[in-house]
Design a protein around this motif. Structure first.
Motif, mmCIF file in Angstrom:
data_model
loop_
_atom_site.group_PDB
_atom_site.id
_atom_site.type_symbol
_atom_site.label_atom_id
_atom_site.label_comp_id
_atom_site.label_asym_id
_atom_site.label_seq_id
_atom_site.Cartn_x
_atom_site.Cartn_y
_atom_site.Cartn_z
ATOM 1 N N THR A 1 10.616 -23.280 -34.158
ATOM 2 C CA THR A 1 10.908 -22.885 -32.784
ATOM 3 C C THR A 1 11.870 -23.872 -32.125
ATOM 4 O O THR A 1 11.858 -25.059 -32.461
ATOM 5 C CB THR A 1 9.600 -22.804 -31.950
ATOM 6 N N PRO A 2 12.717 -23.389 -31.214
ATOM 7 C CA PRO A 2 13.505 -24.326 -30.409
ATOM 8 C C PRO A 2 12.547 -25.181 -29.567
ATOM 9 O O PRO A 2 11.385 -24.798 -29.384
ATOM 10 C CB PRO A 2 14.350 -23.428 -29.511
ATOM 11 N N PRO A 3 13.039 -26.318 -29.031
ATOM 12 C CA PRO A 3 12.140 -27.264 -28.348
ATOM 13 C C PRO A 3 11.512 -26.732 -27.071
ATOM 14 O O PRO A 3 10.487 -27.255 -26.634
ATOM 15 C CB PRO A 3 13.028 -28.474 -28.056
ATOM 16 N N ASN A 4 12.082 -25.732 -26.443
ATOM 17 C CA ASN A 4 11.475 -25.199 -25.219
ATOM 18 C C ASN A 4 12.026 -23.808 -24.923
ATOM 19 O O ASN A 4 12.965 -23.342 -25.575
ATOM 20 C CB ASN A 4 11.740 -26.144 -24.037
ATOM 21 N N ALA A 5 11.418 -23.176 -23.946
ATOM 22 C CA ALA A 5 11.772 -21.791 -23.634
ATOM 23 C C ALA A 5 13.227 -21.682 -23.163
ATOM 24 O O ALA A 5 13.915 -20.717 -23.494
ATOM 25 C CB ALA A 5 10.823 -21.245 -22.580
ATOM 26 N N GLU A 6 13.709 -22.669 -22.423
ATOM 27 C CA GLU A 6 15.091 -22.638 -21.923
ATOM 28 C C GLU A 6 16.076 -22.588 -23.081
ATOM 29 O O GLU A 6 17.040 -21.822 -23.077
ATOM 30 C CB GLU A 6 15.404 -23.882 -21.065
ATOM 31 N N LEU B 1 19.240 -16.901 -27.266
ATOM 32 C CA LEU B 1 19.131 -15.442 -27.260
ATOM 33 C C LEU B 1 20.259 -14.806 -26.445
ATOM 34 O O LEU B 1 20.846 -13.800 -26.842
ATOM 35 C CB LEU B 1 17.775 -15.010 -26.693
ATOM 36 N N VAL B 2 20.532 -15.393 -25.296
ATOM 37 C CA VAL B 2 21.541 -14.811 -24.403
ATOM 38 C C VAL B 2 22.954 -15.052 -24.931
ATOM 39 O O VAL B 2 23.851 -14.243 -24.709
ATOM 40 C CB VAL B 2 21.376 -15.370 -22.969
ATOM 41 N N MET C 1 15.919 -10.043 -27.563
ATOM 42 C CA MET C 1 14.773 -10.373 -26.727
ATOM 43 C C MET C 1 13.507 -9.706 -27.249
ATOM 44 O O MET C 1 12.450 -10.323 -27.352
ATOM 45 C CB MET C 1 15.056 -9.861 -25.308
ATOM 46 N N VAL D 1 9.506 -28.081 -34.465
ATOM 47 C CA VAL D 1 10.401 -28.036 -33.318
ATOM 48 C C VAL D 1 11.800 -28.431 -33.744
ATOM 49 O O VAL D 1 12.046 -29.568 -34.132
ATOM 50 C CB VAL D 1 9.901 -28.964 -32.206
ATOM 51 N N LEU E 1 15.470 -21.596 -26.100
ATOM 52 C CA LEU E 1 15.335 -20.300 -26.763
ATOM 53 C C LEU E 1 16.150 -19.249 -26.009
ATOM 54 O O LEU E 1 16.907 -18.475 -26.606
ATOM 55 C CB LEU E 1 13.855 -19.895 -26.825
ATOM 56 N N LYS E 2 16.003 -19.236 -24.692
ATOM 57 C CA LYS E 2 16.794 -18.335 -23.847
ATOM 58 C C LYS E 2 18.277 -18.469 -24.150
ATOM 59 O O LYS E 2 18.986 -17.502 -24.375
ATOM 60 C CB LYS E 2 16.612 -18.704 -22.371
ATOM 61 N N PHE F 1 11.488 -18.069 -34.879
ATOM 62 C CA PHE F 1 12.395 -17.258 -34.082
ATOM 63 C C PHE F 1 13.731 -17.102 -34.795
ATOM 64 O O PHE F 1 14.221 -18.046 -35.409
ATOM 65 C CB PHE F 1 12.630 -17.912 -32.718
ATOM 66 N N ALA G 1 12.394 -11.376 -30.391
ATOM 67 C CA ALA G 1 11.775 -12.682 -30.126
ATOM 68 C C ALA G 1 10.348 -12.509 -29.591
ATOM 69 O O ALA G 1 9.444 -13.253 -29.954
ATOM 70 C CB ALA G 1 12.623 -13.491 -29.148
ATOM 71 N N CYS G 2 10.156 -11.497 -28.734
ATOM 72 C CA CYS G 2 8.817 -11.238 -28.208
ATOM 73 C C CYS G 2 7.854 -10.897 -29.339
ATOM 74 O O CYS G 2 6.729 -11.385 -29.383
ATOM 75 C CB CYS G 2 8.841 -10.090 -27.199
#
Lengths: 209, 209
Positions: free
Chosen positions: B124-129, B135-136, B150, B168, B131-132, B13, B153-154
């Protein structure tokens, strides 16, 4: 990430030092690994302790374990049963421990068929010369002993390709660390982390809306 | 054992910290790894140095490299060529260094097709949060910027399954060591050591005679 333990089968050439290696790995990382102990109907040998080398059970008890599906695999050699108790393995995996089974090649391949995520490790001396040295011994063995070891090693070598990794036993210290690094790495295999990947994808899709 | 280096492709990512990670890995293990530098026809940006970020070449020079098969892969984005010079990669692998290429997913899959032994790592970052959060940003970005991140990333997430391992990136220190452990482990894959296994088998057969 996936926090479940990995089922690990360790096999290898006789005399490659598997026992010492396992013992050292468990001493260094007691919270990471658990060693599965087989159940057997054979009689304990001198020095063997019930629950340490094996769980010693009667033929009747063993057959009840089979009937109740209490073993993840079992085999019969020379009138004696040997098998891997299911509860211990499954509980430890659920707790997040990597469970190590030290079994021979045929058993290893059976386990891999039943549990495709099983990690197969093969312990070998660093080269053929060293293997020779260990097989031939110090010149004090009879030709019969050497021949029988040789035949066994040839059989053991046949299955090597089916294992995922070779664990090269040169020095105990580096070998233990290498084995630990391999297992640690395996936890990061993408095939072992499908849920994690799925979750990231779904979260990203949700955010787009 | 096999002493040749492994060709490693690192993707991941945007903003997962690939650059910092690679730099730290090479600082800690300068004799183990070599970082492949791409050739490109795009103009250097401020601060970029020829031979450090990229080899900056003319369109004419680049097309000569293509014609002479001097690139293991190349692609054209927005009128500019990008490619991986062959000589550097092959020499370093032969010396026993693991060569790292930092390229995006499509290039990674092309390389894997050409060189099936390539190891594909996805950062990848450790989790979706987390990553969010990356990104934000800190709430100072425009909606357009966030939307474009976004979407990117998708796209990046689509290819994850094709990678061998997830790296990770939680803390830099543990991430570097984890990546090093994964690569070290890969050297022991039985599929990378067919010659070693063959040699042991042949030696054992010879000894039996």
């Amino acid at each position: 990430m996936n926090n479940k333990g990995i089922l690990i089968v360790v096999s290898g050439f006789s005399g490659a030092g598997k026992g010492t290696l396992m013992k050292e790995l468990l001493t260094r990382y007691p919270d990471t690994y658990a060693l599965s102990i087989s159940a057997t109907t054979r009689a304990p040998r001198e020095g063997e302790v019930d629950g340490r080398e094996y769980f010693f059970v009667s033929k009747d008890e063993f057959e009840k374990m089979i009937a109740k599906d209490k073993l993840i695999e079992y085999a019969k050699y020379v009138e004696n049963y040997y098998g891997t108790p299911r509860d211990y393995v499954e509980n430890k995996l659920e707790e997040g421990r990597d469970v190590i089974l030290e079994i021979e090649i045929q058993g290893a391949l059976n386990i891999k068929k039943l549990f495709p995520d099983t990690l197969l490790l093969f312990v070998t001396p660093p080269n053929a010369e060293e293997l020779k040295r260990r097989l031939v011994g110090r010149g004090t063995e009879t030709m019969d002993v050497i021949e029988s070891r040789m035949n066994r090693a040839c059989e053991e070598a046949q299955g090597m390709e089916n294992y995922d990794y070779l664990i090269v036993n040169d020095s105990l210290d580096s070998c233990v660390e290498e084995m630990h690094a391999i297992i640690r790495g395996e936890h990061r295999r993408s095939s072992r982390n499908r849920e994690f990947m799925q979750e990231i994808k779904e979260d990203l899709e949700r955010m787009k809306q």
